[in-house]
Design an enzyme around this catalytic site. Structure first.
Site, PDB file in Angstrom:
ATOM      1  N   THR A 179      47.759   0.014 -16.553  1.00 25.70           N
ATOM      2  CA  THR A 179      47.964   0.522 -17.912  1.00 25.70           C
ATOM      3  C   THR A 179      48.782  -0.454 -18.764  1.00 25.70           C
ATOM      4  O   THR A 179      49.713  -1.067 -18.273  1.00 25.70           O
ATOM      5  CB  THR A 179      48.725   1.858 -17.825  1.00 25.70           C
ATOM      6  OG1 THR A 179      48.012   2.704 -16.937  1.00 25.70           O
ATOM      7  CG2 THR A 179      48.841   2.527 -19.169  1.00 25.70           C
ATOM      8  N   GLU A 461      46.414   9.330 -13.948  1.00 26.26           N
ATOM      9  CA  GLU A 461      45.189   9.374 -13.118  1.00 26.26           C
ATOM     10  C   GLU A 461      44.019   9.962 -13.901  1.00 26.26           C
ATOM     11  O   GLU A 461      43.219  10.708 -13.358  1.00 26.26           O
ATOM     12  CB  GLU A 461      45.431  10.181 -11.833  1.00 26.26           C
ATOM     13  CG  GLU A 461      46.262   9.491 -10.801  1.00 26.26           C
ATOM     14  CD  GLU A 461      45.602   8.227 -10.252  1.00 26.26           C
ATOM     15  OE1 GLU A 461      44.368   8.152 -10.261  1.00 26.26           O
ATOM     16  OE2 GLU A 461      46.347   7.321  -9.850  1.00 26.26           O
TER      17      GLU A 461
END
Lengths: 696, 696
Positions: A179, A461
């Site tokens: 990320t 997730e």
């Protein structure tokens, strides 16, 4: 003899009294005397909670192993906080967490070493205990959860030899850097670059913008010294998409960031305070060619690029991660329900009948309506997770044989379950907290930590809405296939029945069979309705992408309905398939399963009125059914949460401890506040007194 | 000319361009350049946000006053935190808060002094600013909110003379000690005792049990030196019920607790970290007779007890407190929506159309569906609160004339509105946070503070379920009266129409008229259904108290339906009654009002299908209506939140600042972490390195 006592004894006899002997729960050694109200509740229950414990653990031996492990960890004085960490500064919290985490993992590694075979159950149990002790976030978690997993999945044997063993042995500590500040769920949008230079046989990694800074990886702030890093690969001046690289972040001796790297932590958060989320920026960081993970795609010495043979393999891991999430959702909801139910058994309030003492708040129907559905949901999620866990193990075997056939179905299923279960779990934890009034708002109730962790799962997730839309895409395809008469995989087979109109029962009855059918009718009808509106929009000339966006609210709702239908069906079939449990136990599990289904139905009754055989005239009797279930569960509520067999250290709650001495525990918790060590705080002399004396 | 620009200019002209001149917003002086995406959004809006600002403030002059006040407070360097308080320890947080609070109140008192007339508007605005600066809890708040209010309401003129002026001038600092460790909403259950001794003309106050310790009062931990204390009065060996006493807690010079008192703070909480909630225990504390508040009930020198003439007077204050709560709910939802909408305008993610750049997430229909309803709800609550505020002022006048007639109706209304609005506001804040993904989870987004405050409101000032059941009791009575043909007060008049069957429209149409009728049909039918099942249960011989408990889930839902019907009706009528707004403005307000109603209807569609003229075949068109509203609101979303005119300091959010430079602000916020001041934390040398080097 009171009937419930008779049933209780019967249960013991029918299951074999021996079966339960020799299992003492260390929670029982709680230092305070058992609260009278809880003692009475425990006398009332119609079943032996230990039977539930053994059932949930998966066998008597496992209960024994788990309890021994719990004693080993939870009673270790080195693993206690001298002061509850909530009173510490952000920095002190981090330092205290590193202290505990090192001790914990040392213990964990020693356990592993001392046994010939550290069984999967034992390992999982130990990790659950680790999570309980580091309940506000484990700064090492990414080493095991993602760093090692990624190496196993994507590193070549040579790379594994070089890195994997060191990571497993905690010689190095890794994290997973995917990320970025400006990029989350959409991986193709990542901006970090890795350019291959054949002349030096190196990749050069860069963070070209602020939004490309790696952001969020757990443990990356000041803890990990290695990472697997996702970056856009360029070789021979061609963009090759996102690939994974292993990068050393910090010097192993000094822990200083490696040259060209800017590393730090991202600051304070809503919860998960001690996981040490970090950021990372690269400026011309050179790594050798063998640090791209090359099990699948490869870059040769001259920069030639060799594509991966298949990218579906990644689904297996995703299913694994999501099954674990489901298990955690069930576990945390169980903790929340335990705390709230025990508190509600000892908390007394108001006057139900004139002249009588204040009743236990657990006797209020509105309180039962807040708590028991969360308890029921915990079981429903657990059954679903167990089924998925078994399936995952089948899939792994299939994958090794090269069979990928069932992956898309199960990936789609896991996406919507991830979304629905994380959302419902977070909501359930909050409902339990609110049901404990003001005291639920205290950190020492443990609800804030539980909620902080539970709600985070809605985002990481795979963000929940994105997850639901992924499932919806699969469902639309399945619907199309059903219409074409193609045979569908088991979890969507109900769509074929919906197409042919053979959806089962014609009129509603208060039975689990009716329920399962109704949930599937709703899901199928919502999918059909989406497919129809999309077709209509496209006929009007609206582009497929705009059509998708315009229909997305309802598409997400389809996927939710599919997930719920699946959870209900799996709960019902799990209980039907239980043969080695006592009648009393089975009856309670059936009540819980029905409560989950009926409660969910009533909360979505509009859909059921529109799309199933439920009619307006059935609603009152379904409501009565639900209230009957609340009434039936009432005498066993404390017994059921006792059956979870949560150690007081895992509950970590002034309101939820086994002994129920909530007011003493609340007062003791307040006494630990550093502010309470002095009767007058220095701010009185510095600020308050001058202000009060000077004001007009 | 683009049509929206034309409309914008038209708006300016029709409202008179002069009207808007001379009002500069200091937020605009933000230090970063405006983000391109926000600039474009601002160009797109079809109305002038300043018109909304002035409308919300209640006039041009008020906007000016508010902005001046904001500059005065928000730009004061002494009121900035050297380090964000989230990084501090609990104790440091308290000390820093006391520092700021003293400066703030000094400033506030000086403002009051320096003006001939410190208008009610100015005072309210200043207090809102104070709350924004002390956003995680104001340790002085109870002095104004409860200590002074109670003195005003229940103290005799002599008592007021002695205490009130000192409290108003902040010579003393009071709090309100009612709730106990074991006793919350049910005031009759309080255990603290006050025994009157005629021989010394003193009360002796005691905390006979641990559960009787006062627990929760804001500022009581280490801040306040006086309190009004609720205790069970005994005179002449007769129990006289709960009365209020004024008690000095701490020495004015040394701040040491007074003899016989144990005082401290209760520890860390989910939110409101700096409000300094405290506990307090009494051991034979003697206070003189004139420290019982005796405006109503009295204890004479010899211990004779004189009853209060009426206890309905307290309703007026309750209405006041709940109107303020509604205003705060509207305000906080507005903050949350502003942060999430601005962030969604600059955050880009995924690929909607192949080959095009990543879209603004605000363009996803699912994102609009998460954010715009919260925005709409903020307006609906504001309109409702405004109506109640006006009413409250009427009631006060009536009360002074001795008319109590409308009190029960309005008290009942406020109870259910308190419950529904606090719950919906908390849910809305969370939905906005979750819509901001991972970054919403950062403390620096300000969502955690907003949620911590919003969810607390569901519990304090009357727990929500208890509130709903209070309203339900009133509604059942009203229903009975309606059946008997008794004319009902305006807010429940729809029940009479329901009884006679004259509920209005026969068939559903997508109009606000249909909506208002449908909400009332639902509320009336749910009340009727409860009344019927209760009657049936009582006929079966079930006692009234058991019947009440058995029906309580549905009773609470009645009260919710009543609240929603009221909010919808008041929103519709408020907008219909607006005549001095531009067409563009009115159109936007109408869209927001309709969105609140239609969204709420669809989320409760089961009730509408069962109880209103809405049929299954209408649902698709109502869904289309809602989606049309989302589409219509999209171009004005940023304009509307700009219209709130929240100062960046009030938003206090990296994601919500006016300039939209979210990534820069997130990075700057992380840079403030004390952990990031060193590249290597000491825990590496102390714990981590030894562990990594020693592990197997």
């Amino acid at each position: 003899m009171h009937p419930s006592v008779a049933i209780r004894q019967l249960t013991l006899i029918s299951s074999g009294a021996d079966y339960f002997s020799g299992l003492t729960n260390i929670s029982m050694n709680s230092r305070k005397p058992e609260h009278e109200d809880l003692k009475k509740e425990r006398m009332k229950s119609t079943f032996n909670p230990l039977e539930l414990t053994i059932l949930l653990d998966g066998g008597r031996e496992k209960t024994k192993i788990r309890r021994e492990l719990e004693s080993n960890f939870f009673l270790d004085p080195d693993l206690k906080d001298p002061v509850p960490i909530d009173f510490l500064s952000h920095k002190e919290m981090y330092e205290e967490t590193i202290r505990k985490t090192c001790i914990l993992y040392k213990k964990f590694l020693e356990l592993k070493k001392s046994e010939d075979e550290f069984s999967a159950f034992r390992e999982r149990a130990a990790m659950t205990i680790v999570s309980a002790i580091l309940k506000d976030g484990n700064p090492f978690v990414m080493n095991t959860a993602m760093f090692i997993t990624t190496l196993r999945r994507q590193a070549t044997p040579e790379q594994q030899k070089k890195w994997l063993k060191r990571a497993l042995d905690f010689k190095i500590l890794g994290t997973y850097a995917q990320t970025e500040l400006g990029h989350g769920t959409y991986i193709r949008g990542l901006e970090t670059t890795a350019h291959y230079h054949p002349e030096t046989q190196e990749f050069v990694i860069n963070s070209p913008t602020l939004s490309s800074y790696k952001w969020w990886p757990g443990g990356m702030g000041h803890t990990a010294n290695y990472a697997v890093v996702a970056a856009q690969l360029y070789t021979q001046e061609v963009h090759r998409g996102v690939h994974i690289f292993i990068v050393q972040l910090r010097d192993e001796e000094t822990h200083e960031p490696m040259p060209g790297m800017k590393i730090g932590e991202i600051g304070t958060k809503f919860g998960m305070h001690t996981i040490n989320n970090g950021f990372l920026a690269f400026q011309n960081v050179h790594i050798p060619r063998d640090q791209m993970l090359m099990k699948n795609a490869k870059v040769l010495e001259d920069g030639s690029y060799v594509k991966s043979p298949s990218d579906k393999l990644v689904y297996g891991t995703m299913i694994y991660v999501r099954v674990v999430m489901l298990q955690t959702c069930a576990y945390q909801l169980g903790l929340a329900a335990t705390i709230a139910i025990r508190y509600s058994a000892v908390r007394r309030q108001s006057e139900m009948k004139p002249g009588e003492p204040e009743p236990q708040i657990l006797d209020y129907r509105t309180q039962q309506y807040k708590l028991f559905p969360s308890l029921a949901t915990s079981f429903a999620f657990r059954f679903t997770a167990n089924w998925l866990w078994n399936l995952y193990n089948e899939i792994i075997v299939e994958l090794e044989k090269g069979t990928l056939r069932r992956l898309p179905e199960l990936h789609a299923l896991c996406c919507c379950l991830k979304a629905v279960c994380t959302y419902e779990a977070a909501k359930g934890v909050e409902t339990c907290r609110l049901a404990c009034g003001g005291h639920g708002y205290m950190t020492c109730s443990n609800f804030s930590t539980l909620y902080g962790a539970a709600t985070a799962r809605c985002t990481y997730e795979g963000e929940n809405t994105v997850m639901l839309l992924q499932t919806a895409r699969y469902l639309l395809k399945a619907w199309q296939q059903a219409k074409e008469g193609v045979a569908l995989p088991p979890t969507v087979a109900y769509l074929s029945r919906a197409v042919t109109g053979s959806t089962g029962l014609k009129s509603w009855q208060n039975t689990t069979e009716s329920i399962v059918t109704a949930f599937q009718q709703v899901a199928a009808s919502k999918i059909k309705s989406c497919a129809d509106s999309m077709a209509k929009r496209m006929q009007m000339g609206i582009s497929p992408t705009d059509t998708w966006n315009m229909t997305s609210i309802e598409l997400a709702q389809c996927a939710e309905a599919h997930a719920r239908a699946f959870i209900v069906e799996k709960s019902v079939s799990t209980i039907e398939g239980m043969h080695n449990v006592s009648a009393a136990m089975k009856s309670i599990l059936t009540q819980l399963c029905e409560l989950y289904a009926v409660y969910t139905l009533l909360n979505n009754k509009g859909d059921f009125l529109m799309f199933s055989s439920v009619t307006s005239s059935n609603i009152a009797s379904i409501q009565q059914w639900m209230e009957m279930l609340l009434l039936e569960l009432r005498p066993n509520a404390v017994g059921i949460v006792d059956g979870f067999d949560f150690h007081d250290a895992a509950l970590s709650s002034t309101l939820g401890a086994w002994d129920g001495q909530v007011y003493e525990r609340l007062f003791e918790a307040a006494s630990q506040s550093p502010l309470n060590k002095e009767s007058v705080n220095q701010s009185f002399h510095k600020y308050l007194k001058p202000f009060l004396k000077s004001s007009m």
